[in-house]
Design an enzyme around this catalytic site. Structure first.
Site, PDB file in Angstrom:
ATOM      1  N   ASP A  73      20.519  84.221   0.932  1.00 24.35           N
ATOM      2  CA  ASP A  73      19.878  82.970   1.315  1.00 24.35           C
ATOM      3  C   ASP A  73      18.356  83.131   1.199  1.00 24.35           C
ATOM      4  O   ASP A  73      17.850  84.256   1.200  1.00 24.35           O
ATOM      5  CB  ASP A  73      20.299  82.671   2.762  1.00 24.35           C
ATOM      6  CG  ASP A  73      19.625  81.456   3.345  1.00 24.35           C
ATOM      7  OD1 ASP A  73      19.465  80.449   2.620  1.00 24.35           O
ATOM      8  OD2 ASP A  73      19.261  81.506   4.538  1.00 24.35           O
TER       9      ASP A  73
ATOM     10  N   ASP B 109      15.563  80.711   2.904  1.00 23.69           N
ATOM     11  CA  ASP B 109      14.790  80.408   4.120  1.00 23.69           C
ATOM     12  C   ASP B 109      15.311  81.181   5.327  1.00 23.69           C
ATOM     13  O   ASP B 109      16.498  81.153   5.638  1.00 23.69           O
ATOM     14  CB  ASP B 109      14.834  78.902   4.398  1.00 23.69           C
ATOM     15  CG  ASP B 109      14.271  78.116   3.225  1.00 23.69           C
ATOM     16  OD1 ASP B 109      13.157  78.448   2.796  1.00 23.69           O
ATOM     17  OD2 ASP B 109      14.962  77.219   2.722  1.00 23.69           O
TER      18      ASP B 109
HETATM   19 MG   LIG Z   1      18.407  80.211   5.928  1.00 18.51          MG
END
Ligand SMILES: [Mg+2]
Length: 147
Positions: free
Chosen positions: A7, A9
């Site tokens: 991922d 963020d």
């Molecule tokens: Mg995230």
């Protein structure tokens, strides 16, 4: 060779710091939806240790690494900005290795490193490594487990 998804963020890119310091953060509608601030995703700072750790994983012969992230639907510039940001951080190595979706559960693979259950992460078919959890508080802990 394991398919490893990471991922962006909260795992590699520090969105929260950018949001908290952005000059438009108190202006409507951004006060309620800071992830729709135009180009907020373009200049994020990396999470501590993330760039080095992802480079190690990109260079590892037993992992095939992709970024698996969600770009806000109502912030079209975010889709482009994420693409530009990862190239800036990782160069050629990351070419064509970005998957943007709201349904991470539909992506086939072995491992997902994610900080939240959102956008299908909690239903990912493989192993979910929860970044920031007690077991995996930071990149040192994740690398220690994976490498
Ligand atoms: Mg995230």
């Amino acid at each position: 060779m394991k398919l490893l998804f990471i991922d962006l963020d909260g795992v590699v890119a520090d969105f929260v710091s950018a949001m908290n310091t952005h000059p438009k953060k108190e202006i409507s509608p951004y006060d309620e939806h800071p992830d729709t601030i135009p180009h907020i995703f373009r200049d994020l700072k990396p999470i501590k240790g993330a760039i080095k750790a992802v480079n190690i994983l990109l260079d590892a012969t037993n992992y095939n690494v992709y970024f698996l992230s969600t770009a806000p639907w109502d912030n079209p510039s975010a889709w482009t900005d994420k693409r530009l940001w990862i190239e800036e951080q990782f160069g050629e190595k990351i070419n064509r290795k970005l998957i943007l979706t709201h349904r991470k559960d539909l992506v086939k693979g072995d491992i997902l490193i994610d900080d939240r259950p959102n956008n299908g992460a909690k239903d990912f078919e493989g192993e979910l490594i929860t970044f920031g959890s007690h077991k995996y508080p930071n990149w040192d802990a994740v690398l220690h487990y994976l490498v």
